[in-house]
Design a protein around this motif. Sequence first.
Motif, short mmCIF file in Angstrom:
data_model
loop_
_atom_site.label_atom_id
_atom_site.label_comp_id
_atom_site.label_asym_id
_atom_site.label_seq_id
_atom_site.Cartn_x
_atom_site.Cartn_y
_atom_site.Cartn_z
N GLY A 190 -1.48 17.61 -2.57
CA GLY A 190 -1.27 17.22 -3.95
C GLY A 190 -0.65 15.84 -4.01
N TRP A 191 -0.54 15.31 -5.21
CA TRP A 191 0.14 14.05 -5.39
C TRP A 191 1.51 14.32 -6.02
CZ3 TRP A 191 -4.24 10.76 -8.13
CH2 TRP A 191 -5.16 10.35 -7.16
N GLY A 192 2.52 13.63 -5.53
CA GLY A 192 3.86 13.80 -6.08
C GLY A 192 4.57 12.45 -6.13
N ASN B 167 3.64 13.07 7.38
CA ASN B 167 4.33 11.86 7.84
C ASN B 167 5.31 11.34 6.79
OD1 ASN B 167 2.93 12.00 10.12
ND2 ASN B 167 1.47 10.33 9.65
N ARG B 168 4.95 11.51 5.52
CA ARG B 168 5.78 10.98 4.44
C ARG B 168 6.93 11.92 4.11
NH1 ARG B 168 0.74 9.01 0.64
NH2 ARG B 168 0.00 7.38 2.03
N THR B 169 6.67 13.24 4.18
CA THR B 169 7.75 14.19 3.82
C THR B 169 8.91 14.11 4.82
OG1 THR B 169 6.54 15.92 4.95
CG2 THR B 169 6.34 15.90 2.58
N GLY C 43 3.58 7.46 -8.67
CA GLY C 43 2.16 7.10 -8.63
C GLY C 43 1.33 8.15 -7.92
N ASP C 44 0.15 7.73 -7.52
CA ASP C 44 -0.80 8.64 -6.87
C ASP C 44 -0.48 8.76 -5.38
OD1 ASP C 44 -1.32 5.99 -6.58
OD2 ASP C 44 -3.50 6.16 -6.76
N ILE C 45 0.69 9.32 -5.10
CA ILE C 45 1.15 9.36 -3.70
C ILE C 45 0.87 10.75 -3.12
CG2 ILE C 45 3.12 9.00 -2.18
CD1 ILE C 45 4.42 7.49 -4.60
N ALA C 46 0.04 10.76 -2.10
CA ALA C 46 -0.31 12.05 -1.49
C ALA C 46 0.88 12.59 -0.70
CB ALA C 46 -1.51 11.88 -0.58
N ILE C 47 1.12 13.89 -0.86
CA ILE C 47 2.22 14.52 -0.13
C ILE C 47 1.68 14.91 1.24
CG2 ILE C 47 3.90 16.41 -0.15
CD1 ILE C 47 3.45 16.52 -3.24
N ASP D 233 -12.32 10.53 0.91
CA ASP D 233 -11.26 10.09 0.00
C ASP D 233 -10.63 11.29 -0.67
OD1 ASP D 233 -9.61 8.40 -1.32
OD2 ASP D 233 -11.16 7.35 -2.46
N GLU D 234 -9.56 11.03 -1.41
CA GLU D 234 -8.88 12.13 -2.08
C GLU D 234 -9.68 12.57 -3.32
OE1 GLU D 234 -4.40 11.76 -2.04
OE2 GLU D 234 -5.07 9.76 -1.50
N ARG D 235 -9.61 13.88 -3.56
CA ARG D 235 -10.46 14.49 -4.59
C ARG D 235 -10.34 13.83 -5.98
NH1 ARG D 235 -13.29 19.23 -6.00
NH2 ARG D 235 -13.35 20.00 -3.88
N PRO D 236 -9.13 13.55 -6.49
CA PRO D 236 -9.08 12.96 -7.85
C PRO D 236 -9.84 11.64 -7.96
CG PRO D 236 -6.92 13.75 -7.21
CD PRO D 236 -7.77 13.82 -5.99
N TYR D 237 -9.72 10.77 -6.91
CA TYR D 237 -10.45 9.49 -6.96
C TYR D 237 -11.95 9.77 -6.97
CZ TYR D 237 -6.05 7.49 -5.14
OH TYR D 237 -4.75 7.13 -4.95
N VAL D 238 -12.36 10.72 -6.13
CA VAL D 238 -13.79 11.02 -6.00
C VAL D 238 -14.31 11.61 -7.31
CG1 VAL D 238 -15.45 12.49 -4.78
CG2 VAL D 238 -13.67 11.29 -3.50
N VAL E 267 0.88 -1.17 0.00
CA VAL E 267 0.00 0.00 0.00
C VAL E 267 0.92 1.22 0.00
CG1 VAL E 267 -1.97 -1.09 1.13
CG2 VAL E 267 -0.21 0.00 2.52
N THR E 268 0.33 2.40 -0.26
CA THR E 268 1.16 3.58 -0.52
C THR E 268 2.11 3.88 0.64
OG1 THR E 268 -0.77 4.38 -1.70
CG2 THR E 268 1.03 5.92 -1.46
N ASP E 269 1.61 3.74 1.87
CA ASP E 269 2.47 4.02 3.04
C ASP E 269 3.69 3.11 3.06
OD1 ASP E 269 1.53 6.19 4.37
OD2 ASP E 269 0.05 5.08 5.55
N VAL F 205 -9.24 1.51 0.78
CA VAL F 205 -8.33 0.57 1.42
C VAL F 205 -6.86 0.97 1.15
CG1 VAL F 205 -8.39 -1.08 -0.51
CG2 VAL F 205 -7.89 -1.91 1.77
N GLY F 206 -6.06 0.92 2.20
CA GLY F 206 -4.64 1.24 2.07
C GLY F 206 -4.33 2.72 2.11
N SER F 207 -5.36 3.56 2.26
CA SER F 207 -5.16 5.01 2.23
C SER F 207 -4.69 5.53 3.61
CB SER F 207 -6.47 5.66 1.81
OG SER F 207 -6.57 6.94 2.32
N PHE F 208 -4.16 6.74 3.62
CA PHE F 208 -3.74 7.35 4.88
C PHE F 208 -4.92 7.97 5.64
CE2 PHE F 208 -3.77 10.62 1.70
CZ PHE F 208 -4.28 11.72 2.35
N VAL F 209 -6.13 7.87 5.04
CA VAL F 209 -7.30 8.55 5.60
C VAL F 209 -7.64 8.12 7.03
CG1 VAL F 209 -9.82 8.84 5.31
CG2 VAL F 209 -8.28 9.18 3.38
N1 GLY Z 1 -3.25 8.26 -2.78
C1 GLY Z 1 -3.18 7.32 -1.76
C2 GLY Z 1 -2.23 7.63 -0.72
O1 GLY Z 1 -1.39 8.48 -0.96
O2 GLY Z 1 -2.27 7.06 0.34
#
Ligand code: GLY
Length: 413
Positions: A265-267, A43-45, A36-40, A239-244, A18-20, A193-197
């Motif tokens: 954004g996604w980066g 925690n990730r930065t 990919g569609d990785i949200a900035i 959920d994130e706007r682009p998916y929605v 998953v993205t995390d 599923v697998g999202s940081f939400v």
């Molecule tokens: N776009 C999914 C995520 O960054 O967790």
Amino acid sequence: MEFFTHSTLLEMECPIPVTDELVKMVAEGVFDAAVGDIAIVTNRTKIVDFTQPFIASGLVILAPIKNTKSSAWIILQPLTVEMWCVTAASFVLMGVVIWILEHRLNDDFRGPPKRQLATIFLFSFSTMFKATKEQIVSALGRLVIIVWLFVLMVIKASYTASLTSILTVKQLSSPVTGIEDLVASNWPIGYQVGSFVPGYLVENFNIARSKLVSLGTPEDYERALRQGPIKGGVAAIIDERPYVELFLSKQTEFGIVGQPLSKSGWGFAFEKNSPLAVDMSTEILRLSETGELQKIYKKWFCRKGCFTEKIQQSKSNQLPLSSFMGLFLFCSFFLLIAILIFLLQTVCQFVRCKRMQMDPSSSSSSTSSESFSSRCSQVMRNYFSFIDKKEDTIKKMFKHNSHPESQASSSGV
Ligand code: GLY
């Protein structure tokens, strides 16, 4: 450099991270980069370097929406209750002010009290349709009418525009109006599923994990939203706007409700201090500046028509009082000025008239015997009966007093 896509990982029988996890693997040096569609997100930065975002994202609430039934009282909807009250009060106030200014000059505003009362109301309400029977003769009255017609024009234009938009734009509503409703209720909330939400919701809104339901596919989204919280589904999905937006481009019964929860954004993720991140960022910025990025977005997200914001808060078309405060203050200012000038004129005339009529002997006897308050009330009564008289009568009286000899000769005395 070796590339691992979803399919190569599947071929190698590796589980798809998953993205995390993917971001963690980049941080640990398993991969040089993740594209990919990785949200900035914060925690990730902390562990990887991101490129500039290539798409705007952020969390939004997806919920079922339905058409609001058209109401028999839709004509009242363009204005808020306060706005209706203040507008009605302004009509009455304007009628009263015009009556005060015209009463001494204009026979249309004189007569029995009942007729005058009817004139006040009929006159002010007929200004709405420019159908006034009465003529305005005083200069102050004309000034007030000009200002009032301007105010009326703005209110009428705004009302018409608002009613048109209410009648033409489909009104959609949802029982969920924002994150507050989801926090306050026990309704299940869906997430991808697998999202940081989930972590975000627990950390920022203190939402219990037990309320969160993971959903894997667009079909799961549709089913869960259709079922609703009572039949085992969810009240809304965060959920994130682009998916929605992608989901909504194929759906009409759902929409984005309330305000976005976050903006991001996604980066693409790179190991810390990787020079590739800078190169990639430069290229993303170049694509964005040339409009290429927008074209890519349109190609992939708008294949079946771009998503447009579907939800309309039913109150958003209503015109609040605050929007017209300046207009009402402007009108009140002129009404006040007109009334002050009227008072000044009539008080001067009244004083002049009293001076002319003054009989020194009777005046001194009354001042000694009457109290101050009774004298004041007497003066007020006299003043009101003075302004109740026609101005012509007063003017004739002044003329008569300023040329007594000509008056005497004309009357043959
Ligand atoms: N776009 C999914 C995520 O960054 O967790």
